[in-house]
Design a protein around this motif. Sequence first.
Motif, mmCIF file in Angstrom:
data_model
loop_
_atom_site.group_PDB
_atom_site.id
_atom_site.type_symbol
_atom_site.label_atom_id
_atom_site.label_comp_id
_atom_site.label_asym_id
_atom_site.label_seq_id
_atom_site.Cartn_x
_atom_site.Cartn_y
_atom_site.Cartn_z
ATOM 1 N N GLY A 391 0.800 -1.228 0.000
ATOM 2 C CA GLY A 391 0.000 0.000 0.000
ATOM 3 C C GLY A 391 0.826 1.267 0.000
ATOM 4 O O GLY A 391 0.291 2.370 0.166
ATOM 5 N N LYS A 394 3.629 1.737 -4.820
ATOM 6 C CA LYS A 394 4.540 1.282 -5.891
ATOM 7 C C LYS A 394 3.786 1.075 -7.215
ATOM 8 O O LYS A 394 4.187 1.591 -8.259
ATOM 9 N N THR A 396 0.892 2.216 -7.992
ATOM 10 C CA THR A 396 0.327 3.509 -8.416
ATOM 11 C C THR A 396 1.382 4.297 -9.186
ATOM 12 O O THR A 396 1.081 4.920 -10.212
HETATM 13 N N1 LIG Z 1 -7.999 2.999 -7.876
HETATM 14 C C1 LIG Z 1 -7.820 3.226 -6.565
HETATM 15 N N2 LIG Z 1 -8.773 3.826 -5.829
HETATM 16 C C2 LIG Z 1 -8.596 4.066 -4.516
HETATM 17 N N3 LIG Z 1 -7.467 3.764 -3.836
HETATM 18 C C3 LIG Z 1 -6.485 3.163 -4.514
HETATM 19 C C4 LIG Z 1 -6.601 2.858 -5.912
HETATM 20 N N4 LIG Z 1 -5.450 2.269 -6.327
HETATM 21 C C5 LIG Z 1 -4.661 2.199 -5.232
HETATM 22 N N5 LIG Z 1 -5.278 2.729 -4.151
HETATM 23 C C6 LIG Z 1 -4.726 2.853 -2.831
HETATM 24 O O1 LIG Z 1 -3.485 3.523 -2.951
HETATM 25 C C7 LIG Z 1 -2.544 2.964 -2.060
HETATM 26 C C8 LIG Z 1 -1.317 2.529 -2.820
HETATM 27 O O2 LIG Z 1 -1.685 1.371 -3.579
HETATM 28 P P1 LIG Z 1 -0.637 0.592 -4.472
HETATM 29 O O3 LIG Z 1 -1.355 -0.540 -5.112
HETATM 30 O O4 LIG Z 1 0.064 1.538 -5.342
HETATM 31 O O5 LIG Z 1 0.357 0.050 -3.361
HETATM 32 P P2 LIG Z 1 1.580 -0.951 -3.536
HETATM 33 O O6 LIG Z 1 2.743 -0.327 -2.882
HETATM 34 O O7 LIG Z 1 1.744 -1.349 -4.959
HETATM 35 O O8 LIG Z 1 1.071 -2.171 -2.665
HETATM 36 P P3 LIG Z 1 1.356 -3.746 -2.844
HETATM 37 O O9 LIG Z 1 2.774 -3.974 -2.488
HETATM 38 O O10 LIG Z 1 0.422 -4.380 -1.876
HETATM 39 O O11 LIG Z 1 1.039 -4.093 -4.263
HETATM 40 C C9 LIG Z 1 -3.237 1.819 -1.330
HETATM 41 O O12 LIG Z 1 -3.684 2.303 -0.073
HETATM 42 C C10 LIG Z 1 -4.399 1.496 -2.201
HETATM 43 O O13 LIG Z 1 -5.487 1.007 -1.450
#
Ligand SMILES: Nc1ncnc2c1ncn2[C@@H]1O[C@H](COP(=O)(O)OP(=O)(O)OP(=O)(O)O)[C@@H](O)[C@H]1O
Length: 620
Positions: A391, A394, A396
């Motif tokens: 979360g 990354k 994103t």
């Molecule tokens: N489309 C969306 N709408 C609302 N919140 C989102 C959306 N996409 C991501 N988030 C939120 O943004 C934050 C970052 O998400 P992201 O998927 O980029 O994290 P990550 O570092 O890739 O996590 P992981 O290692 O679990 O894949 C999280 O809290 C997620 O719930």
Amino acid sequence: MFDSIARMIGRPLLAVNRRWNVLGPVLALLLAAFVAALPWLGLDIGWQRQIILIAVLALVVSGLNLSFGYAGELALGQVFMYAAGAYTAGWLGKQGVTNIVVVLVVAIVAALLLGVITGAAGLRLGGWMLALTSLFFITLIPRVVNLMGDELGGFAGMAGISRPTLFGEPMKNTAFYLLVIICSALWIAVMRNLVKSREGTAFLVLKESPVLARTLGVSVYRTKLRAYALGGVPAGIAGVLYAYLDGYVSPGAFTFELGLIVLAAGILGGVLSIYGAILGAAVLQLGPARLSVFDTYAEVAYGVLLIVGGVLLSMGIAGIGHRFMNRLLAAARHDADAAPEAVAKPEFAALNGKQLEVSGVVVRFGGFTALDGVSMQAKPGEITALIGPNGSGKTTLLNAISGLIVPKDGEVSLDGTVFNGDPKLAAGSGIARTFQTPLIPSTLTVHEVAASGRLLRGKTTFVETVLRLPRYRRARIADRIAAGDALAAVGISSLADAQASTLPLGTRRLLEFARAIANEPSVLLLDEVASGLDENELKELAALIRGARDAGATVVLVEHNFELVRQISDHVVVLAEGKIIAQGDAGTIASDERVVNLYLGADIMHAHSRDDVAEGAVAP
Ligand SMILES: Nc1ncnc2c1ncn2[C@@H]1O[C@H](COP(=O)(O)OP(=O)(O)OP(=O)(O)O)[C@@H](O)[C@H]1O
């Protein structure tokens, strides 16, 4: 027993199919020639009429197959494009225009225009609106016809439509029969060349995953609109032929019930099929649509056929044929037991890496800030790892880099060219990526999936595609070679003809890698490619990522397996709660107290409890 017979028949079939990919077209051509010759073999006028009606219905159904089966847009707009074709023929006849070539061209243009106008409205509204808009337009047909008054004959219909002429002579019954068969065969050929091209691949990718389609540079709205409008072309042609059959059209022929017949025939024949439309139309036309006893129960009969087609025959009657062929071919090439071949050192052609700059990127989802002023860079010929707790943002960030998300603030650029929130520009600049959960369209073969990475390479026009002109052929040969090389580099060449839906997770990840490499990327974004892989697969993956880097690509790797990161990355960026908290080489990061407290300590504990990530799983 089946397997040994299948191998006997399947091997020569596989050889022929690979070399010319002509089995379907040759059989279709023979069938068309046979049907065209039937009047000379004694087919009576009543049966000629039945065959004309089957061909007319098949044309309308194939329009539905193109837009619904291939591009995933459920809409029955083909019915009013069919009406448009019929009334075009009737109205032009009244003006004294009966030249069949002119009438067909005008009807095709009218159907295309109607498709673009109604499709643009329906697609802009999104979701199910195109389906609803198309139903609305069907109910409008009688009213519009009536509003036009005498011009279109009102509710009573237009009678006495003059026979079509060719070279100034009215066409006789047999000539008209031939015309119908030729029009149908030509459309089927156009549709076949269309769906077996980059355009068709784009439709199928879009149908299964708009996200993947955008990442590959496919414009979602335009491609859907194109598929929908093109689906109206055969319906427009069918309308013209129908109007000339009896010299009469009335609004009563273009009802919601016809929409049901078209849908039932499509689903029964197989919507994801080029030739299924003919099978479905034949069953409907020779069955319920012909028998007057069915009049009272027609809707029920169509409903039953819809259920039979949809539930019992997945992919329709044509699907039975496809599955049988696939089993024959699979037995011939043993793809059921084929596994990825070990590749000692993957060979990649030189890749022209570009400098990726992310500066001050802010991404918000409602009130939640997922990325808060992130700045980083990734250099050509280096592996930049992006790590951080779940979360932390990354994925994103990868989405912002690949243009899937428009940042609220900040910029993403490649060698100085800014392309915020434009996936087509990002793909066009050479950004290719994989996904945390692999996005592999199940209806494509492994080779087609790899080639789909190149949808933007070397533009070819619609006419070049349909007529298989030299520029199209050159582009396809380049696609075939690049996809073949990419599959060889990741070690799955032997699976090239297998359906992508049959692959296990590890192979799907390799295939995503091959798709990205086939596009000769400047930047390779890899999202948790190691997750779910076993020890050997991890070793192979590490070699692949290094290979891409050594070939010159800019590699950005999102990964939770710190051992893999430590061994292969040149630079590590750590994200936490949407902010960069540290960056440097892996050694520096491993000893950064904040990173250890916030992430690595937890990750190591986490790694012990996970069976897919084992410390030391990757050979140095
Ligand atoms: N489309 C969306 N709408 C609302 N919140 C989102 C959306 N996409 C991501 N988030 C939120 O943004 C934050 C970052 O998400 P992201 O998927 O980029 O994290 P990550 O570092 O890739 O996590 P992981 O290692 O679990 O894949 C999280 O809290 C997620 O719930």
